[in-house]
Enzyme design. Structure first.
Site, short mmCIF file in Angstrom:
data_model
loop_
_atom_site.label_atom_id
_atom_site.label_comp_id
_atom_site.label_asym_id
_atom_site.label_seq_id
_atom_site.Cartn_x
_atom_site.Cartn_y
_atom_site.Cartn_z
N TYR A 33 0.83 -1.20 0.00
CA TYR A 33 0.00 0.00 0.00
C TYR A 33 0.86 1.24 0.00
O TYR A 33 2.07 1.19 0.23
CB TYR A 33 -0.95 -0.01 1.20
CG TYR A 33 -0.32 0.30 2.54
CD1 TYR A 33 0.49 -0.62 3.18
CD2 TYR A 33 -0.55 1.53 3.17
CE1 TYR A 33 1.06 -0.33 4.42
CE2 TYR A 33 0.02 1.82 4.40
CZ TYR A 33 0.83 0.89 5.02
OH TYR A 33 1.40 1.18 6.23
N ARG A 52 8.22 4.01 -4.73
CA ARG A 52 8.28 2.99 -3.68
C ARG A 52 7.26 1.89 -3.93
O ARG A 52 7.51 0.71 -3.66
CB ARG A 52 8.06 3.63 -2.30
CG ARG A 52 8.27 2.60 -1.17
CD ARG A 52 8.23 3.22 0.20
NE ARG A 52 6.95 3.86 0.46
CZ ARG A 52 6.71 4.65 1.50
NH1 ARG A 52 7.66 4.90 2.38
NH2 ARG A 52 5.52 5.21 1.65
N ARG A 101 -7.95 -20.76 -1.79
CA ARG A 101 -6.83 -20.48 -0.89
C ARG A 101 -5.69 -21.44 -1.21
O ARG A 101 -5.90 -22.64 -1.23
CB ARG A 101 -7.27 -20.64 0.57
CG ARG A 101 -6.16 -20.37 1.57
CD ARG A 101 -6.69 -20.40 3.00
NE ARG A 101 -5.66 -20.05 3.96
CZ ARG A 101 -4.86 -20.95 4.58
NH1 ARG A 101 -5.02 -22.23 4.35
NH2 ARG A 101 -3.95 -20.54 5.43
N LYS A 151 6.51 -2.13 1.78
CA LYS A 151 5.35 -1.54 2.48
C LYS A 151 4.14 -2.47 2.34
O LYS A 151 3.19 -2.19 1.60
CB LYS A 151 5.06 -0.14 1.93
CG LYS A 151 4.17 0.69 2.84
CD LYS A 151 4.22 2.14 2.45
CE LYS A 151 3.19 2.99 3.18
NZ LYS A 151 3.33 3.03 4.62
N GLU A 183 11.93 2.15 14.31
CA GLU A 183 11.05 3.23 13.84
C GLU A 183 9.78 3.24 14.67
O GLU A 183 9.61 2.40 15.56
CB GLU A 183 10.74 3.07 12.34
CG GLU A 183 10.10 1.73 12.01
CD GLU A 183 9.98 1.46 10.51
OE1 GLU A 183 9.88 2.41 9.71
OE2 GLU A 183 9.96 0.28 10.14
N1 PDD Z 1 2.94 4.82 7.32
N2 PDD Z 1 7.63 3.53 8.85
C1 PDD Z 1 6.50 2.81 8.84
C2 PDD Z 1 6.48 1.48 9.52
C3 PDD Z 1 5.34 3.29 8.18
O1 PDD Z 1 4.21 2.57 8.17
C4 PDD Z 1 5.39 4.58 7.57
C5 PDD Z 1 4.21 5.15 6.83
C6 PDD Z 1 6.61 5.31 7.62
C7 PDD Z 1 6.75 6.66 6.98
O2 PDD Z 1 6.77 6.57 5.57
P1 PDD Z 1 6.24 7.78 4.66
O3 PDD Z 1 7.01 8.99 5.08
O4 PDD Z 1 6.56 7.36 3.29
O5 PDD Z 1 4.76 7.93 4.95
C8 PDD Z 1 7.70 4.75 8.26
C9 PDD Z 1 1.76 5.29 6.64
C10 PDD Z 1 1.61 6.77 6.66
C11 PDD Z 1 0.53 4.56 7.17
O6 PDD Z 1 0.67 3.37 7.40
O7 PDD Z 1 -0.53 5.16 7.33
#
Ligand code: PDD
Length: 287
Positions: A33, A52, A101, A151, A183
Site C-alpha cells: 500500500y 516505492r 486459498r 510496504k 522506527e
Molecule cells: N505509514 N515507517 C512505517 C512502519 C510506516 O508505516 C510509515 C508510513 C513510515 C513513513 O513513511 P512515509 O514517510 O513514506 O509515509 C515509516 C503510513 C503513513 C501509514 O501506514 O498510514
C-alpha cells in the site's frame, strides 16, 4: 458523506465496493500500500510514493499494474470526486483473487492484481494541534518480519503497538531491536543531539519513508547536520529533541519517551522549523 472509491477500474459508492473473500490481500496479507497526502487539493510527494510502490511490488515478484501517469490520473480523479482539500489517498495493490486459498502464488497471467483506492478527508491536517503540543511515545520490542522496507499490508503488530500506547495513555510506540530504535509504528524516528539530526540509516530494518527522504534533503539544504545511524532508547531520552515523520503526520515533535521528558518536554526548534519547511516546500511542489 459516502465516498466514491476505486476498485479495479470502477468508480463506486463505498457501500457497493467489494473484494473477493479469496483475495490474497485478505487471506495472506499479500499486498502493498501507499498513503499520499493531499494539501490544497494537490498530491504531496506523488513521485516518491509511486517509485516505492513499484519497488515494493517488485520485491514481491509483482509488476505494477499502472504506469506513473495513469495512476496519477486516478489519484487526481479520486481527490476531485470526493472533494478532498486536505487529507489522504490510500492505495492498495494485492496479488488478486485466484479463486481459492493456496500458499503458492497464482500465475499473474490468470490472476490480475486487485487495485483499490479510497480517500480520507482530514480538514486541518497542516494545522494539526498535536504538532503544537508534541506527542508521547512508549517503547516496545520490534518483533516484525525482516523485510520492513517493503510496504506490505501486514499491519497487525503496528496496530497492537498503537493499542499498547493508547492503554499507557500515550500516542504511539517506538520499536526497539537489539537495544536500538528501529522506527515508530507507522513513521520514521529521529532525535536531535549534539547539534545533529540523527535517524536510523536505510536497510531492510525500516521502511524507507518518502517524508524522511524529503525532510533530510530540506534539513541539509538548510545547513542542518544530519547523521544516519541507529540510536538507543537511552540516547533518545537524553536528546535535546525527538520527532517522527510520515505522510500523514509530516514532521511531528515527540516530547516524552517512556514517561521521560525529551529536552524541555515541549516541541523543539529543529522539529518545529523542519515541519514548517516540509509543509511549505511540499505544498509548493505538490501536483
Ligand atoms: N505509514 N515507517 C512505517 C512502519 C510506516 O508505516 C510509515 C508510513 C513510515 C513513513 O513513511 P512515509 O514517510 O513514506 O509515509 C515509516 C503510513 C503513513 C501509514 O501506514 O498510514
Amino acid at each position: 458523506m459516502s465516498r466514491i472509491v476505486y476498485v479495479n477500474g470502477d468508480w463506486l459508492p463505498e457501500a457497493e465496493a467489494k473484494v473477493s473473500v479469496f483475495d490474497r490481500g485478505f487471506l495472506m496479507a499479500d499486498g502493498v500500500y501507499e498513503v499520499t497526502s493531499v494539501l490544497g487539493g494537490r498530491l504531496m510527494d506523488y513521485d516518491g510514493h509511486y517509485a516505492r510502490l513499484v519497488r515494493s511490488l517488485k520485491e514481491l515478484d509483482m509488476d505494477c499494474p499502472l504506469g506513473r501517469d495513469d495512476l496519477l490520473a486516478i489519484h487526481r480523479e479520486i481527490v476531485a470526486k470526493n472533494g478532498i482539500d486536505e487529507g489522504m489517498v490510500y492505495l492498495q495493490v494485492t496479488r488478486g483473487n485466484p479463486g481459492d486459498r493456496d500458499f503458492v502464488f497464482p500465475d499473474p497471467a490468470a490472476t490480475p492484481p486487485t487495485v483499490v483506492l479510497f480517500t480520507q478527508s482530514k480538514p486541518g491536517l497542516a494545522e494539526s494541534p498535536a504538532a503544537k503540543t508534541g506527542i508521547r511515545v512508549i517503547s516496545i520490542p520490534d518483533i516484525r518480519w525482516g523485510r520492513r522496507d517493503i510496504k506490505t499490508v501486514q499491519l497487525l503488530y503496528p496496530s497492537m503497538g498503537k493499542m499498547l500506547a493508547k492503554k499507557a495513555g500515550c500516542d504511539d510506540a517506538w520499536m526497539i531491536e537489539d537495544g536500538l530504535v528501529t522506527e515508530g509504528t507507522s513513521n520514521n524516528a529521529y532525535i536531535v543531539t549534539g547539534g545533529r539530526i540523527v535517524t536510523r540509516d536505510l536497510s531492510s530494518d525500516i521502511l524507507h519513508g518518502i517524508t524522511r527522504a524529503a525532510v533530510l534533503r530540506f534539513a541539509r539544504e538548510a545547513q542542518m547536520e544530519v547523521e544516519e545511524r541507529p540510536f538507543t532508547l537511552a540516547e533518545a531520552q537524553a536528546a535535546d529533541e525527538a520527532f517522527i515523520t510520515s505522510a500523514s503526520t509530516f514532521v511531528m515533535p515527540v516530547v516524552e519517551i517512556d514517561g521521560q521528558a525529551v529536552g524541555a518536554g515541549t516541541p523543539g526548534p529543529v522539529a518545529t522549523r523542519l515541519r514548517e519547511i516540509y509543509i511549505e516546500e511540499s505544498r509548493r511542489a505538490a501536483i
